[in-house]
Design an enzyme around this catalytic site. Structure first.
Site, PDB file in Angstrom:
ATOM      1  CB  SER A  24      -0.940  -0.051   1.209  1.00 15.94           C
ATOM      2  OG  SER A  24      -2.012   0.841   1.071  1.00 15.94           O
ATOM      3  CG  ASP A  63      -3.727  -1.580  -1.008  1.00 17.20           C
ATOM      4  OD1 ASP A  63      -2.728  -2.217  -0.664  1.00 17.20           O
ATOM      5  OD2 ASP A  63      -4.121  -0.565  -0.418  1.00 17.20           O
TER       6      ASP A  63
END
Length: 255
Positions: free
Chosen positions: A52, A167
């Site tokens: 992330s 992600d």
């Protein structure tokens, strides 16, 4: 007396930066402290893992980007997200577009070559929701797209159908390998080498649990965090890195 590193100094070291949302300033503070006080750790780093927003910090380390510039444009991105938060359901998207633009400006044209084999970014494959670690990059643009896969889906051209990713914090928020000597970094309290003992009443999260959900909540609520608070996250990261180095005295230079 400072505790010595039980794994011993001198060998290659890997770094792992967890998903972090707006608390990414904490990780930037950690990197700044390590470069200033233990450059031998940074120079001997063989692999850098990220998930992330932590992947952007990891990319800065792997590609030798000035971490101070990252702090500047993260502040800009957060300010823009704060302005947009009352106008859109997805202020985090605006933040990511700024991060993408600024990384494209500050990263060298051969950044994908510097990153290949060293920068390991956690992604989630949408086909089966399995975690995938990407460590080879064919171009600077591909590297940037992998880094900002938090919100838009990343399309990776393969022989045959395209594979879609997003992600990696959803499936592996603290990527790494048990076979490596690794220093893990997270802005959330937990079983991590460098992390806060707590954040007072702001954020306290179990490492293996709601960490990703809390990070995403922070990402989409930028108005909670004025720049002064974000700078405090940076200082906390810096100080926690110093504390880590003091406990592992053989891994840092005398100062």
């Amino acid at each position: 007396m400072a505790e010595e590193d039980p794994k011993g100094p001198g060998g290659p070291i890997s770094l792992s930066f967890s998903g972090s949302g707006f608390l990414v300033n904490y990780q930037i503070g950690v990197v700044q402290a390590l470069w200033e006080l233990a450059p031998e750790i940074m120079r001997s780093t063989s692999k850098v893992y990220g998930a992330s927003c932590g992947s952007v910090v990891a990319a800065a380390v792997a590609c030798d980007v000035d971490i101070g510039k990252e702090e500047e444009f993260f502040h800009e991105a957060m300010e823009e997200a704060r302005k947009a938060s009352s106008l859109t359901l997805c202020p985090g998207y605006r933040m990511l577009r700024i991060i993408e633009k600024r990384m494209r400006q500050i990263m060298s044209e051969n950044s994908h070559q510097l990153a290949s084999g060293k920068l390991c970014i956690s992604l989630t494959r949408l086909l089966d929701l399995q975690n995938v670690i990407i460590s080879e990059y064919r171009s600077k643009e591909e590297l940037i797209q992998v880094m900002v896969a938090l919100f838009p889906m990343y399309l990776k051209e393969e022989e045959g159908p395209q594979e879609r990713y997003m992600d990696g914090g959803m499936t592996n928020v603290q990527p790494g390998s048990d076979s490596e000597t690794m220093i893990t970094v997270s802005p959330y309290t937990g079983e991590v080498d460098i992390c806060p003992r707590d954040f007072g009443n702001i954020v306290i999260a179990a490492y293996r649990g709601p960490v990703f959900a809390i990070g995403m909540t922070i990402l989409y609520n930028a108005e909670w965090f004025p720049l002064q608070v974000l700078h405090e996250f940076y200082l906390r990261g810096y100080h926690d890195a110093v504390f880590f180095l003091q406990r592992h005295s053989k891994c840092y230079k005398d100062w």
